[in-house]
Design a protein around this motif. Sequence first.
Motif, PDB file in Angstrom:
ATOM      1  N   UNK A 122      -5.960  18.217  36.074  1.00 42.63           N
ATOM      2  CA  UNK A 122      -7.072  19.008  36.572  1.00 42.63           C
ATOM      3  C   UNK A 122      -7.836  19.758  35.510  1.00 42.63           C
ATOM      4  N   UNK A 123      -7.278  19.870  34.320  1.00 39.28           N
ATOM      5  CA  UNK A 123      -7.952  20.600  33.234  1.00 39.28           C
ATOM      6  C   UNK A 123      -8.297  19.710  32.042  1.00 39.28           C
ATOM      7  N   UNK A 124      -7.432  18.754  31.745  1.00 37.54           N
ATOM      8  CA  UNK A 124      -7.610  17.890  30.572  1.00 37.54           C
ATOM      9  C   UNK A 124      -8.001  16.483  31.010  1.00 37.54           C
ATOM     10  N   UNK A 125      -8.774  15.829  30.151  1.00 36.08           N
ATOM     11  CA  UNK A 125      -9.144  14.440  30.391  1.00 36.08           C
ATOM     12  C   UNK A 125      -8.990  13.654  29.103  1.00 36.08           C
ATOM     13  N   UNK A 126      -8.201  12.592  29.171  1.00 32.47           N
ATOM     14  CA  UNK A 126      -8.059  11.704  28.025  1.00 32.47           C
ATOM     15  C   UNK A 126      -8.984  10.513  28.214  1.00 32.47           C
ATOM     16  N   UNK A 127      -9.579  10.078  27.123  1.00 32.18           N
ATOM     17  CA  UNK A 127     -10.459   8.912  27.181  1.00 32.18           C
ATOM     18  C   UNK A 127     -10.406   8.200  25.844  1.00 32.18           C
ATOM     19  N   UNK A 128     -10.946   6.999  25.820  1.00 35.70           N
ATOM     20  CA  UNK A 128     -10.947   6.228  24.578  1.00 35.70           C
ATOM     21  C   UNK A 128     -12.206   5.393  24.485  1.00 35.70           C
ATOM     22  N   UNK A 129     -12.580   5.110  23.257  1.00 34.42           N
ATOM     23  CA  UNK A 129     -13.711   4.221  22.978  1.00 34.42           C
ATOM     24  C   UNK A 129     -13.193   3.199  21.981  1.00 34.42           C
ATOM     25  N   UNK A 130     -12.782   2.052  22.478  1.00 39.83           N
ATOM     26  CA  UNK A 130     -12.192   1.044  21.608  1.00 39.83           C
ATOM     27  C   UNK A 130     -13.191   0.489  20.601  1.00 39.83           C
ATOM     28  N   UNK A 131     -14.439   0.475  20.967  1.00 39.35           N
ATOM     29  CA  UNK A 131     -15.459  -0.018  20.037  1.00 39.35           C
ATOM     30  C   UNK A 131     -15.577   0.884  18.812  1.00 39.35           C
ATOM     31  N   UNK A 132     -15.287   2.167  19.000  1.00 43.85           N
ATOM     32  CA  UNK A 132     -15.353   3.123  17.899  1.00 43.85           C
ATOM     33  C   UNK A 132     -13.979   3.443  17.327  1.00 43.85           C
ATOM     34  N   UNK A 133     -12.954   2.853  17.915  1.00 49.17           N
ATOM     35  CA  UNK A 133     -11.583   3.140  17.467  1.00 49.17           C
ATOM     36  C   UNK A 133     -11.257   4.629  17.581  1.00 49.17           C
ATOM     37  N   UNK A 134     -11.637   5.199  18.711  1.00 46.82           N
ATOM     38  CA  UNK A 134     -11.477   6.632  18.911  1.00 46.82           C
ATOM     39  C   UNK A 134     -10.772   6.920  20.241  1.00 46.82           C
ATOM     40  N   UNK A 135     -10.044   8.026  20.242  1.00 47.38           N
ATOM     41  CA  UNK A 135      -9.438   8.558  21.456  1.00 47.38           C
ATOM     42  C   UNK A 135      -9.789  10.044  21.522  1.00 47.38           C
ATOM     43  N   UNK A 136     -10.001  10.527  22.736  1.00 50.17           N
ATOM     44  CA  UNK A 136     -10.435  11.908  22.901  1.00 50.17           C
ATOM     45  C   UNK A 136      -9.549  12.639  23.910  1.00 50.17           C
ATOM     46  N   UNK A 137      -9.528  13.949  23.755  1.00 48.93           N
ATOM     47  CA  UNK A 137      -8.885  14.796  24.756  1.00 48.93           C
ATOM     48  C   UNK A 137      -9.832  15.957  25.040  1.00 48.93           C
ATOM     49  N   UNK A 138     -10.428  15.921  26.216  1.00 50.62           N
ATOM     50  CA  UNK A 138     -11.289  16.995  26.663  1.00 50.62           C
ATOM     51  C   UNK A 138     -10.431  18.035  27.367  1.00 50.62           C
TER      52      UNK A 138
END
Length: 124
Positions: free
Chosen positions: A66-82
Amino acid sequence: QLQLVESGGRLVQAGDSLRLSCAASGRTLSTYGMGWFRQAPGKEREFVAGVSWSGATTYYAESAKGRFTISRDNAKNMVYLQMNSLKLEDTAVYYCAASSRGGYGPSKSDYRYWGQGTQVTVSS
């Protein structure tokens, strides 16, 4: 050899939002399950969130739901944590990790590659 570098950690106030980034190099991330872990002083490293290789499936620790969101962009070779609505207890070093077996759950042993971490400090 896959290398991971986290960034985005800083000092914030309770209630603020922050986005952490994990940049991969050496190999493409598209076949790896990815996770974010954190370690607070004097505590064991704990799972925060994980995402499948495609990004279609995610898994969160109760503390992150409910507070954090994980996502990824494989084209950029990146992973994020909002991270939103940050709390004092979110203060920790945050680590990005990659699983060559595609895992994205809470078991640290599933992850072969780890970054050096980025410090997140939440103040009142």
